[in-house]
Design a protein around this motif. Structure first.
Motif, PDB file in Angstrom:
ATOM      1  N   ILE A   1      30.520  24.980   6.147  1.00 58.69           N
ATOM      2  CA  ILE A   1      31.448  25.718   5.216  1.00 58.69           C
ATOM      3  C   ILE A   1      31.136  26.810   4.318  1.00 58.69           C
ATOM      4  CG2 ILE A   1      32.598  24.834   2.992  1.00 58.69           C
ATOM      5  CD1 ILE A   1      32.620  21.989   4.023  1.00 58.69           C
ATOM      6  N   ALA A   2      29.749  27.099   4.097  1.00 58.45           N
ATOM      7  CA  ALA A   2      29.198  27.943   3.120  1.00 58.45           C
ATOM      8  C   ALA A   2      29.304  29.261   4.251  1.00 58.45           C
ATOM      9  CB  ALA A   2      27.914  27.896   2.802  1.00 58.45           C
ATOM     10  N   TRP A   3      29.208  29.133   5.575  1.00 59.46           N
ATOM     11  CA  TRP A   3      29.307  30.377   6.379  1.00 59.46           C
ATOM     12  C   TRP A   3      30.540  30.706   6.591  1.00 59.46           C
ATOM     13  CZ3 TRP A   3      26.018  33.674   7.954  1.00 59.46           C
ATOM     14  CH2 TRP A   3      24.760  33.518   8.135  1.00 59.46           C
ATOM     15  N   CYS A   4      31.492  29.765   6.546  1.00 59.33           N
ATOM     16  CA  CYS A   4      32.946  30.069   6.938  1.00 59.33           C
ATOM     17  C   CYS A   4      33.512  30.818   5.424  1.00 59.33           C
ATOM     18  CB  CYS A   4      33.741  28.893   7.152  1.00 59.33           C
ATOM     19  SG  CYS A   4      33.472  28.094   8.892  1.00 59.33           S
ATOM     20  N   VAL A   5      33.098  30.026   4.422  1.00 59.92           N
ATOM     21  CA  VAL A   5      33.800  30.562   3.363  1.00 59.92           C
ATOM     22  C   VAL A   5      32.998  32.175   2.947  1.00 59.92           C
ATOM     23  CG1 VAL A   5      33.850  30.344   0.669  1.00 59.92           C
ATOM     24  CG2 VAL A   5      34.142  28.429   2.278  1.00 59.92           C
ATOM     25  N   GLY A   6      31.638  32.071   3.161  1.00 62.65           N
ATOM     26  CA  GLY A   6      31.160  33.457   3.152  1.00 62.65           C
ATOM     27  C   GLY A   6      31.644  34.601   3.721  1.00 62.65           C
ATOM     28  N   LEU A   7      31.808  34.111   5.048  1.00 61.45           N
ATOM     29  CA  LEU A   7      32.410  35.240   5.837  1.00 61.45           C
ATOM     30  C   LEU A   7      33.704  35.445   5.830  1.00 61.45           C
ATOM     31  CD1 LEU A   7      31.083  33.814   9.330  1.00 61.45           C
ATOM     32  CD2 LEU A   7      30.261  35.979   8.380  1.00 61.45           C
ATOM     33  N   LEU A   8      34.630  34.556   5.234  1.00 61.41           N
ATOM     34  CA  LEU A   8      36.102  34.803   4.882  1.00 61.41           C
ATOM     35  C   LEU A   8      35.948  35.804   3.602  1.00 61.41           C
ATOM     36  CD1 LEU A   8      39.032  34.476   4.919  1.00 61.41           C
ATOM     37  CD2 LEU A   8      38.860  32.079   3.781  1.00 61.41           C
ATOM     38  N   LEU A   9      35.262  35.533   2.508  1.00 62.67           N
ATOM     39  CA  LEU A   9      35.123  36.532   1.264  1.00 62.67           C
ATOM     40  C   LEU A   9      34.823  37.895   1.670  1.00 62.67           C
ATOM     41  CD1 LEU A   9      33.885  33.700  -1.353  1.00 62.67           C
ATOM     42  CD2 LEU A   9      36.232  34.620  -0.920  1.00 62.67           C
ATOM     43  N   ALA A  10      33.673  37.783   2.352  1.00 65.25           N
ATOM     44  CA  ALA A  10      33.254  39.152   2.725  1.00 65.25           C
ATOM     45  C   ALA A  10      34.114  39.824   3.829  1.00 65.25           C
ATOM     46  CB  ALA A  10      31.864  38.952   3.452  1.00 65.25           C
ATOM     47  N   ALA A  11      34.802  39.260   4.623  1.00 63.92           N
ATOM     48  CA  ALA A  11      35.672  39.861   5.627  1.00 63.92           C
ATOM     49  C   ALA A  11      36.980  40.465   4.779  1.00 63.92           C
ATOM     50  CB  ALA A  11      36.046  39.095   6.533  1.00 63.92           C
ATOM     51  N   HIS A  12      37.262  39.530   4.179  1.00 66.45           N
ATOM     52  CA  HIS A  12      38.572  39.811   3.093  1.00 66.45           C
ATOM     53  C   HIS A  12      38.381  41.009   1.983  1.00 66.45           C
ATOM     54  CE1 HIS A  12      41.582  39.623  -0.407  1.00 66.45           C
ATOM     55  NE2 HIS A  12      41.993  39.223   0.804  1.00 66.45           N
ATOM     56  N   VAL A  13      37.246  40.937   1.555  1.00 64.93           N
ATOM     57  CA  VAL A  13      36.873  42.351   0.639  1.00 64.93           C
ATOM     58  C   VAL A  13      36.659  43.496   1.361  1.00 64.93           C
ATOM     59  CG1 VAL A  13      35.140  43.130  -0.748  1.00 64.93           C
ATOM     60  CG2 VAL A  13      35.539  40.813  -1.231  1.00 64.93           C
ATOM     61  N   LEU A  14      36.024  43.549   2.508  1.00 68.41           N
ATOM     62  CA  LEU A  14      35.880  44.656   3.324  1.00 68.41           C
ATOM     63  C   LEU A  14      37.259  45.281   3.973  1.00 68.41           C
ATOM     64  CD1 LEU A  14      32.666  43.606   5.255  1.00 68.41           C
ATOM     65  CD2 LEU A  14      32.891  45.540   3.683  1.00 68.41           C
ATOM     66  N   ALA A  15      38.004  44.217   4.398  1.00 69.10           N
ATOM     67  CA  ALA A  15      39.444  44.371   4.783  1.00 69.10           C
ATOM     68  C   ALA A  15      40.102  45.272   3.743  1.00 69.10           C
ATOM     69  CB  ALA A  15      40.142  43.476   5.385  1.00 69.10           C
ATOM     70  N   MET A  16      40.293  44.512   2.473  1.00 73.23           N
ATOM     71  CA  MET A  16      41.180  45.214   1.690  1.00 73.23           C
ATOM     72  C   MET A  16      40.602  46.707   1.150  1.00 73.23           C
ATOM     73  SD  MET A  16      43.509  43.019   1.444  1.00 73.23           S
ATOM     74  CE  MET A  16      44.428  44.022   0.119  1.00 73.23           C
ATOM     75  N   SER A  17      39.161  46.612   1.113  1.00 78.12           N
ATOM     76  CA  SER A  17      38.763  48.009   0.809  1.00 78.12           C
ATOM     77  C   SER A  17      39.069  48.945   1.767  1.00 78.12           C
ATOM     78  CB  SER A  17      37.187  47.922   0.642  1.00 78.12           C
ATOM     79  OG  SER A  17      36.581  48.873   0.354  1.00 78.12           O
ATOM     80  N   THR A  18      38.956  48.571   2.914  1.00 81.59           N
ATOM     81  CA  THR A  18      39.520  49.608   4.086  1.00 81.59           C
ATOM     82  C   THR A  18      41.005  49.845   4.026  1.00 81.59           C
ATOM     83  OG1 THR A  18      37.896  48.636   5.587  1.00 81.59           O
ATOM     84  CG2 THR A  18      39.513  49.865   6.873  1.00 81.59           C
ATOM     85  N   TYR A  19      41.728  48.769   3.873  1.00 81.39           N
ATOM     86  CA  TYR A  19      43.088  48.999   3.644  1.00 81.39           C
ATOM     87  C   TYR A  19      43.535  49.882   2.573  1.00 81.39           C
ATOM     88  CZ  TYR A  19      48.254  47.862   2.943  1.00 81.39           C
ATOM     89  OH  TYR A  19      49.531  47.710   2.836  1.00 81.39           O
ATOM     90  N   ARG A  20      42.751  49.840   1.457  1.00 79.47           N
ATOM     91  CA  ARG A  20      43.083  50.772   0.216  1.00 79.47           C
ATOM     92  C   ARG A  20      42.647  52.243   0.484  1.00 79.47           C
ATOM     93  NH1 ARG A  20      41.535  46.097  -2.840  1.00 79.47           N
ATOM     94  NH2 ARG A  20      39.504  46.771  -2.740  1.00 79.47           N
ATOM     95  N   ARG A  21      41.728  52.547   1.374  1.00 78.75           N
ATOM     96  CA  ARG A  21      41.281  53.786   1.962  1.00 78.75           C
ATOM     97  C   ARG A  21      42.300  54.331   2.631  1.00 78.75           C
ATOM     98  NH1 ARG A  21      36.078  51.416   2.172  1.00 78.75           N
ATOM     99  NH2 ARG A  21      36.184  51.822   4.446  1.00 78.75           N
ATOM    100  N   LYS A  22      42.851  53.606   3.434  1.00 74.72           N
ATOM    101  CA  LYS A  22      43.745  53.824   4.491  1.00 74.72           C
ATOM    102  C   LYS A  22      45.140  54.287   3.960  1.00 74.72           C
ATOM    103  CE  LYS A  22      44.843  54.096   8.957  1.00 74.72           C
ATOM    104  NZ  LYS A  22      44.285  54.898   9.996  1.00 74.72           N
ATOM    105  N   THR A  23      45.240  53.680   2.987  1.00 67.77           N
ATOM    106  CA  THR A  23      46.726  54.054   2.305  1.00 67.77           C
ATOM    107  C   THR A  23      46.615  54.688   1.065  1.00 67.77           C
ATOM    108  OG1 THR A  23      46.531  51.926   1.003  1.00 67.77           O
ATOM    109  CG2 THR A  23      47.715  51.738   3.096  1.00 67.77           C
ATOM    110  N   SER A  24      45.332  55.087   0.685  1.00 68.03           N
ATOM    111  CA  SER A  24      45.396  56.278  -0.395  1.00 68.03           C
ATOM    112  C   SER A  24      45.525  57.532  -0.271  1.00 68.03           C
ATOM    113  CB  SER A  24      43.717  55.853  -1.068  1.00 68.03           C
ATOM    114  OG  SER A  24      42.919  56.405  -0.031  1.00 68.03           O
TER     115      SER A  24
END
Length: 253
Positions: free
Chosen positions: A230-253
């Motif tokens: 569960i720790a791996w799944c949640v940790g990977l999910l949070l890290a991937a979401h943060v990186l994806a949203m950061s990439t998305y903001r750069r893409k759309t800025s």
């Protein structure tokens, strides 16, 4: 505001699902490769692999399910890359819709498509002799872990979907994810592996997740593997979401 986000996400989800329904071969292809691996390992290699008793298909299934998800999210990256490279993504950006809905439409489509593929793989395993003594709660726990794992890899797939420069580039990201279960307890016990390989196999996320799924549908205690998974799944999910949203903001800025 929340109602607008939900409405826009629903509209874009329906759009993505229509694309999948018009091309069901993506789901079939995602399920066929893991099913072929099930057949190969159970009927060709299974008799030579000692897993300490029980049917090899029961031992093998969790790893095959994770490979199914890893294969499926490659299509998520491809669909997002297609929207970006075709200009549809920019066109949506110019419309008065919630910005997060663009990504959530693809993410939820990925979850739906992967759940169908997982169901097909489990059905094939049942035909091959897979049996479980688990109760409803254990199967709900299996479903929850697979859902977390699917969401984590899907958000990870969003990153190459937004940033890849070519079709080859967007496809290549999933190869390490598909390969990772082979260096884990998914196919053979880690006890027979050489020292450094065994250390890596026992401390990477796939082993904890596979062991947890295997224990759950066998109605056995999960021990520390459950919390680690569960720790791996949640940790990977949070890290991937943060990186994806950061990439998305750069893409759309």
């Amino acid at each position: 505001m929340a109602s607008y986000v939900l409405r826009d996400t629903t509209v874009l989800l329906k759009r993505s699902l229509r694309h999948v329904l018009r091309s069901p071969d993506t789901i079939i292809t995602t399920a066929i490769t893991p099913i072929a691996m099930l057949l190969l390992f159970v009927y060709v290699f299974g008799g030579a692999i000692d897993v300490g008793g029980g049917q090899y298909v029961d031992y093998l299934l969790p790893g095959i399910l994770l490979i199914t998800v890893a294969s499926g999210v490659a299509y998520t990256a491809f669909r997002l890359f297609t929207d970006v490279s075709s200009g549809i993504f920019d066109r949506f950006q110019s419309m008065p819709i919630a910005r997060s809905a663009l990504l959530w439409g693809h993410v939820l489509t990925s979850v739906a498509a992967n759940l169908i593929s997982l169901a097909l793989v489990v059905l094939a395993a049942v035909v091959m002799g897979f049996r479980s003594s688990a109760g409803v709660l254990s199967w709900l726990a299996v479903f929850g872990i697979l859902l977390l794992f699917t969401l984590a890899l899907t958000w990870l797939a969003v990153i190459p979907g937004l940033t890849a420069k070519s079709l080859d580039g967007v496809s290549a990201f999933s190869y390490p994810l598909i390969f990772l279960p082979f260096i884990s307890s998914a196919f053979v016990p880690t006890s027979g592996m050489p020292g450094p390989v065994r250390w890596f196999a026992e401390h990477q996320p796939v082993t904890a997740i596979v062991n947890t799924l295997r224990s759950l549908y066998a109605e056995q205690p999960v021990g520390d593997d459950g919390w680690i998974a569960i720790a791996w799944c949640v940790g990977l999910l949070l890290a991937a979401h943060v990186l994806a949203m950061s990439t998305y903001r750069r893409k759309t800025s």
